[in-house]
Write a protein that holds these residues in place. Structure first.
Motif, PDB file in Angstrom:
ATOM      1  N   VAL A  54       0.854  -1.182   0.000  1.00 31.41           N
ATOM      2  CA  VAL A  54       0.000   0.000   0.000  1.00 31.41           C
ATOM      3  C   VAL A  54       0.892   1.235   0.000  1.00 31.41           C
ATOM      4  O   VAL A  54       1.835   1.334   0.788  1.00 31.41           O
ATOM      5  N   GLY A  55       0.593   2.157  -0.895  1.00 27.87           N
ATOM      6  CA  GLY A  55       1.285   3.442  -0.947  1.00 27.87           C
ATOM      7  C   GLY A  55       0.285   4.557  -0.708  1.00 27.87           C
ATOM      8  O   GLY A  55      -0.825   4.524  -1.256  1.00 27.87           O
ATOM      9  N   ALA A  72      -4.948  12.509   0.673  1.00 29.35           N
ATOM     10  CA  ALA A  72      -4.185  11.269   0.608  1.00 29.35           C
ATOM     11  C   ALA A  72      -4.569  10.566  -0.684  1.00 29.35           C
ATOM     12  O   ALA A  72      -5.741  10.385  -0.969  1.00 29.35           O
ATOM     13  N   ASP A  73      -3.578  10.213  -1.476  1.00 31.32           N
ATOM     14  CA  ASP A  73      -3.760   9.443  -2.707  1.00 31.32           C
ATOM     15  C   ASP A  73      -3.361   8.005  -2.359  1.00 31.32           C
ATOM     16  O   ASP A  73      -2.190   7.720  -2.134  1.00 31.32           O
ATOM     17  N   VAL A  74      -4.346   7.123  -2.273  1.00 31.68           N
ATOM     18  CA  VAL A  74      -4.138   5.760  -1.787  1.00 31.68           C
ATOM     19  C   VAL A  74      -4.069   4.793  -2.968  1.00 31.68           C
ATOM     20  O   VAL A  74      -4.948   4.792  -3.830  1.00 31.68           O
ATOM     21  N   SER A  75      -3.030   3.962  -2.983  1.00 34.47           N
ATOM     22  CA  SER A  75      -2.847   2.938  -4.021  1.00 34.47           C
ATOM     23  C   SER A  75      -2.441   1.638  -3.353  1.00 34.47           C
ATOM     24  O   SER A  75      -1.870   1.645  -2.269  1.00 34.47           O
ATOM     25  N   TRP A  76      -2.719   0.516  -4.010  1.00 36.65           N
ATOM     26  CA  TRP A  76      -2.244  -0.767  -3.510  1.00 36.65           C
ATOM     27  C   TRP A  76      -2.012  -1.709  -4.663  1.00 36.65           C
ATOM     28  O   TRP A  76      -2.518  -1.523  -5.762  1.00 36.65           O
ATOM     29  N   ASP A  77      -1.217  -2.741  -4.372  1.00 36.26           N
ATOM     30  CA  ASP A  77      -0.904  -3.738  -5.386  1.00 36.26           C
ATOM     31  C   ASP A  77      -0.620  -5.063  -4.685  1.00 36.26           C
ATOM     32  O   ASP A  77       0.085  -5.102  -3.685  1.00 36.26           O
ATOM     33  N   GLY A  78      -1.185  -6.093  -5.210  1.00 36.78           N
ATOM     34  CA  GLY A  78      -0.950  -7.427  -4.667  1.00 36.78           C
ATOM     35  C   GLY A  78      -1.802  -8.425  -5.408  1.00 36.78           C
ATOM     36  O   GLY A  78      -2.895  -8.117  -5.851  1.00 36.78           O
ATOM     37  N   ASP A 108     -13.118   5.344   4.542  1.00 34.05           N
ATOM     38  CA  ASP A 108     -13.133   3.894   4.709  1.00 34.05           C
ATOM     39  C   ASP A 108     -12.920   3.226   3.348  1.00 34.05           C
ATOM     40  O   ASP A 108     -13.758   3.326   2.457  1.00 34.05           O
ATOM     41  N   PHE A 109     -11.775   2.555   3.205  1.00 36.14           N
ATOM     42  CA  PHE A 109     -11.420   1.870   1.958  1.00 36.14           C
ATOM     43  C   PHE A 109     -11.562   0.354   2.083  1.00 36.14           C
ATOM     44  O   PHE A 109     -11.079  -0.383   1.224  1.00 36.14           O
ATOM     45  N   THR A 110     -12.203  -0.134   3.141  1.00 33.20           N
ATOM     46  CA  THR A 110     -12.273  -1.569   3.409  1.00 33.20           C
ATOM     47  C   THR A 110     -12.885  -2.341   2.241  1.00 33.20           C
ATOM     48  O   THR A 110     -12.288  -3.309   1.748  1.00 33.20           O
ATOM     49  N   ASP A 111     -14.063  -1.945   1.789  1.00 38.16           N
ATOM     50  CA  ASP A 111     -14.722  -2.677   0.697  1.00 38.16           C
ATOM     51  C   ASP A 111     -13.907  -2.626  -0.584  1.00 38.16           C
ATOM     52  O   ASP A 111     -13.806  -3.628  -1.302  1.00 38.16           O
ATOM     53  N   THR A 112     -13.296  -1.479  -0.874  1.00 42.15           N
ATOM     54  CA  THR A 112     -12.539  -1.319  -2.111  1.00 42.15           C
ATOM     55  C   THR A 112     -11.269  -2.163  -2.104  1.00 42.15           C
ATOM     56  O   THR A 112     -10.965  -2.845  -3.076  1.00 42.15           O
ATOM     57  N   PRO A 117      -7.929  -6.167  -6.881  1.00 44.86           N
ATOM     58  CA  PRO A 117      -6.590  -6.718  -6.686  1.00 44.86           C
ATOM     59  C   PRO A 117      -5.522  -5.636  -6.572  1.00 44.86           C
ATOM     60  O   PRO A 117      -4.595  -5.742  -5.794  1.00 44.86           O
ATOM     61  N   SER A 118      -5.645  -4.584  -7.346  1.00 46.58           N
ATOM     62  CA  SER A 118      -4.739  -3.446  -7.243  1.00 46.58           C
ATOM     63  C   SER A 118      -5.507  -2.215  -7.694  1.00 46.58           C
ATOM     64  O   SER A 118      -6.483  -2.303  -8.426  1.00 46.58           O
ATOM     65  N   SER A 119      -5.067  -1.088  -7.201  1.00 49.20           N
ATOM     66  CA  SER A 119      -5.779   0.138  -7.515  1.00 49.20           C
ATOM     67  C   SER A 119      -4.861   1.319  -7.286  1.00 49.20           C
ATOM     68  O   SER A 119      -3.858   1.227  -6.589  1.00 49.20           O
TER      69      SER A 119
END
Length: 165
Positions: A54-55, A72-78, A108-112, A117-119
């Motif tokens: 997560v970035g 906050a610009d939230v990104s993730w990858d996995g 709240d980013f829980t559902d997303t 898989p990545s965003s």
């Protein structure tokens, strides 16, 4: 890298930029900075599932004479094989002046984060209006709960931005 995007935008507006480790500050040499960012990142080890990186790019902008905006610009990858990654994943963003909180927002980013898989570029923001100059920054934290780890809620304190006017 997202910091490059801010340098490109700043350059197109004729604003000088100064990059430091993990941080980006914009403004001219003759005046105090009007925008600053800091890149935070963390890899979460998930039981029985692939790890998730997560970035979070935390930024503060002095957008007008009296208005500051933090985001906050939230990104993730996995890799994602299905199932639930997190029981909770909430981002807290704060606008501070000299370490005093003036306003905040929870997102709240829980559902997303559980369904994608990545965003990239999921935003959380808050704005505050004040005539006081100097000492403004963005700060924040993530309250997360990894599914099936048995540890409950944990806090990831984000590194705040450099100060702006």
């Amino acid at each position: 890298m997202r910091s490059r995007r801010f340098r490109t935008i700043a350059a197109s507006l004729g604003i000088a930029t100064l990059a430091t480790t993990g941080a980006l500050v914009t403004g001219s040499a003759a005046q105090a900075a009007t925008a600053a960012c800091y890149d935070n990142e963390k890899t979460f080890s998930l039981p029985g599932k692939p790890d998730v990186w997560v970035g979070i790019e935390l930024c503060i902008h002095h957008t007008s004479a009296d208005r500051r905006v933090a985001h906050a610009d939230v990104s993730w990858d996995g890799s994602f094989l299905g199932g639930k990654r997190f029981d909770g994943f909430e981002v807290l963003i704060r606008i501070e002046r000299n370490d005093t909180v003036y306003d905040y927002e929870w997102c709240d980013f829980t559902d997303t984060i559980n369904s994608e898989p990545s965003s990239s570029h999921w935003y959380c923001s808050v704005a505050y209006t004040s005539t006081a100059d100097g000492g403004w920054s963005a700060d924040g934290a993530v309250i997360y709960n990894i599914n099936n780890d048995g540890d409950g809620d944990k806090v990831w304190d984000l590194h705040g931005t450099p100060l702006v006017t």
